[in-house]
Design a protein around this motif. Sequence first.
Motif, PDB file in Angstrom:
ATOM      1  N   GLN A  17      33.057  31.209  40.362  1.00 28.28           N
ATOM      2  CA  GLN A  17      34.171  32.143  40.296  1.00 28.28           C
ATOM      3  C   GLN A  17      33.835  33.401  39.502  1.00 28.28           C
ATOM      4  O   GLN A  17      34.687  34.255  39.322  1.00 28.28           O
ATOM      5  N   ASP A  18      32.590  33.513  39.050  1.00 31.48           N
ATOM      6  CA  ASP A  18      32.135  34.738  38.382  1.00 31.48           C
ATOM      7  C   ASP A  18      31.634  35.733  39.423  1.00 31.48           C
ATOM      8  O   ASP A  18      31.079  35.348  40.455  1.00 31.48           O
ATOM      9  N   TYR A  19      31.804  37.011  39.115  1.00 37.53           N
ATOM     10  CA  TYR A  19      31.348  38.055  40.029  1.00 37.53           C
ATOM     11  C   TYR A  19      30.923  39.253  39.196  1.00 37.53           C
ATOM     12  O   TYR A  19      31.504  39.519  38.132  1.00 37.53           O
ATOM     13  N   LEU A  20      29.922  39.981  39.664  1.00 37.56           N
ATOM     14  CA  LEU A  20      29.438  41.118  38.886  1.00 37.56           C
ATOM     15  C   LEU A  20      29.025  42.277  39.785  1.00 37.56           C
ATOM     16  O   LEU A  20      28.853  42.122  40.997  1.00 37.56           O
ATOM     17  N   ALA A  49      39.846  36.210  43.431  1.00 42.26           N
ATOM     18  CA  ALA A  49      40.348  37.166  42.443  1.00 42.26           C
ATOM     19  C   ALA A  49      39.221  38.011  41.853  1.00 42.26           C
ATOM     20  O   ALA A  49      39.329  39.238  41.766  1.00 42.26           O
ATOM     21  N   SER A  50      38.136  37.370  41.441  1.00 42.03           N
ATOM     22  CA  SER A  50      37.048  38.115  40.798  1.00 42.03           C
ATOM     23  C   SER A  50      36.318  39.012  41.781  1.00 42.03           C
ATOM     24  O   SER A  50      36.066  40.185  41.489  1.00 42.03           O
ATOM     25  N   SER A  51      35.978  38.478  42.946  1.00 46.85           N
ATOM     26  CA  SER A  51      35.234  39.286  43.919  1.00 46.85           C
ATOM     27  C   SER A  51      36.083  40.427  44.464  1.00 46.85           C
ATOM     28  O   SER A  51      35.602  41.562  44.607  1.00 46.85           O
ATOM     29  N   TYR A  52      37.341  40.146  44.733  1.00 50.93           N
ATOM     30  CA  TYR A  52      38.232  41.178  45.262  1.00 50.93           C
ATOM     31  C   TYR A  52      38.447  42.285  44.230  1.00 50.93           C
ATOM     32  O   TYR A  52      38.388  43.484  44.556  1.00 50.93           O
ATOM     33  N   ALA A  53      38.678  41.900  42.983  1.00 46.14           N
ATOM     34  CA  ALA A  53      38.937  42.891  41.929  1.00 46.14           C
ATOM     35  C   ALA A  53      37.737  43.811  41.726  1.00 46.14           C
ATOM     36  O   ALA A  53      37.891  45.032  41.641  1.00 46.14           O
ATOM     37  N   VAL A  54      36.552  43.238  41.656  1.00 50.12           N
ATOM     38  CA  VAL A  54      35.351  44.045  41.427  1.00 50.12           C
ATOM     39  C   VAL A  54      35.071  44.959  42.622  1.00 50.12           C
ATOM     40  O   VAL A  54      34.844  46.163  42.469  1.00 50.12           O
ATOM     41  N   ASN A  55      35.098  44.394  43.815  1.00 54.14           N
ATOM     42  CA  ASN A  55      34.794  45.195  45.003  1.00 54.14           C
ATOM     43  C   ASN A  55      35.829  46.287  45.240  1.00 54.14           C
ATOM     44  O   ASN A  55      35.480  47.409  45.639  1.00 54.14           O
ATOM     45  N   ARG A  56      37.080  45.989  44.960  1.00 50.01           N
ATOM     46  CA  ARG A  56      38.136  46.984  45.130  1.00 50.01           C
ATOM     47  C   ARG A  56      37.986  48.103  44.103  1.00 50.01           C
ATOM     48  O   ARG A  56      38.156  49.288  44.425  1.00 50.01           O
ATOM     49  N   PHE A  57      37.660  47.749  42.867  1.00 49.85           N
ATOM     50  CA  PHE A  57      37.458  48.754  41.821  1.00 49.85           C
ATOM     51  C   PHE A  57      36.321  49.701  42.212  1.00 49.85           C
ATOM     52  O   PHE A  57      36.448  50.923  42.090  1.00 49.85           O
ATOM     53  N   THR A  95      48.037  31.701  45.123  1.00 48.10           N
ATOM     54  CA  THR A  95      49.097  31.697  44.116  1.00 48.10           C
ATOM     55  C   THR A  95      48.531  31.446  42.711  1.00 48.10           C
ATOM     56  O   THR A  95      47.758  30.516  42.501  1.00 48.10           O
ATOM     57  N   GLY A  96      48.913  32.300  41.787  1.00 48.42           N
ATOM     58  CA  GLY A  96      48.509  32.120  40.398  1.00 48.42           C
ATOM     59  C   GLY A  96      47.107  32.584  40.066  1.00 48.42           C
ATOM     60  O   GLY A  96      46.631  32.364  38.953  1.00 48.42           O
ATOM     61  N   MET A  97      46.452  33.250  40.998  1.00 46.46           N
ATOM     62  CA  MET A  97      45.082  33.667  40.715  1.00 46.46           C
ATOM     63  C   MET A  97      45.048  34.876  39.784  1.00 46.46           C
ATOM     64  O   MET A  97      46.001  35.649  39.687  1.00 46.46           O
ATOM     65  N   GLY A  98      43.937  35.041  39.124  1.00 45.09           N
ATOM     66  CA  GLY A  98      43.730  36.186  38.242  1.00 45.09           C
ATOM     67  C   GLY A  98      42.263  36.236  37.860  1.00 45.09           C
ATOM     68  O   GLY A  98      41.481  35.360  38.232  1.00 45.09           O
ATOM     69  N   THR A  99      41.891  37.240  37.105  1.00 43.46           N
ATOM     70  CA  THR A  99      40.495  37.366  36.702  1.00 43.46           C
ATOM     71  C   THR A  99      40.358  38.179  35.420  1.00 43.46           C
ATOM     72  O   THR A  99      41.154  39.080  35.156  1.00 43.46           O
ATOM     73  N   THR A 100      39.373  37.821  34.636  1.00 37.29           N
ATOM     74  CA  THR A 100      38.977  38.690  33.527  1.00 37.29           C
ATOM     75  C   THR A 100      38.271  39.901  34.130  1.00 37.29           C
ATOM     76  O   THR A 100      37.872  39.887  35.299  1.00 37.29           O
ATOM     77  N   PHE A 101      38.080  40.928  33.331  1.00 39.01           N
ATOM     78  CA  PHE A 101      37.435  42.134  33.854  1.00 39.01           C
ATOM     79  C   PHE A 101      36.906  42.943  32.678  1.00 39.01           C
ATOM     80  O   PHE A 101      37.679  43.431  31.860  1.00 39.01           O
ATOM     81  N   VAL A 102      35.593  43.058  32.582  1.00 38.83           N
ATOM     82  CA  VAL A 102      34.995  43.918  31.570  1.00 38.83           C
ATOM     83  C   VAL A 102      34.076  44.902  32.292  1.00 38.83           C
ATOM     84  O   VAL A 102      33.265  44.508  33.121  1.00 38.83           O
TER      85      VAL A 102
END
Length: 243
Positions: A17-20, A49-57, A95-102
């Motif tokens: 579930q980690d993505y970079l 959540a992690s892959s979508y957030a990073v790729n969208r950013f 449902t309920g997904m989320g991710t850290t983001f640094v």
Amino acid sequence: MKSFGMTDIGRKRKVNQDYLFFSDEPIGCFPNLYIVADGMGGHKAGDKASSYAVNRFVELAKKEKKELPFLVMERLLNEVNEAVYELSCKEEQYTGMGTTFVAATVVDKTAYIMNVGDSRLYYFDGKIRQVTMDHSLVEELVRAGEIDRSESRNHPQKNIITKAVGVAEDIQPDFFIVDMEEGSSLLLCSDGLTNMVDDEKLEEILSEDCTEEEYAGKCIEEALFYGGLDNIAVVIARNRSGR
């Protein structure tokens, strides 16, 4: 800047579930860009959540014109947060997904850093220093003086985070600035590394004469050696030229 990133599923998890993301070349208005995200949720949700957030950013960043780094970073993260939150509300499997983001970008020898959750960024210039502050229940207990820092490492509630991308309509990231000396490095990582490897050992690794790829590999190896209980993500970005 010269960077390398690596992720590993670890020894216990069935899904990574980690993505970079890392780029030493311009991404929109950013001269370089480094990101680590650690997803949370069910079998599919955390990974999404992690892959979508990073790729969208990154996708949004590519369209940005020159502007103050923090203004862009905050605006983009707000858009990403809204998109992840809407997806989690619309589709039951998420449902309920989320991710850290640094995330970090280095502009004219200054690192601009943004953080949500308990993934971390460290600065190394011969000594290691944690720049970001964890958004976690245990960190709040430490700050309140209810437990010692030494107790926090193995606390039973260590994995409870208090802030993440996509779990609410609004997000309030933390921001930090660090002066990048020539030869200094940034280490972005998920808690799959920091839960297994202490700061003293990370400093020892970064003190070796290695390439960025070798630094990342040694961090992963060390986390696996001490159990590899979670997914591990590492991005090393080093200022090689003083620029």
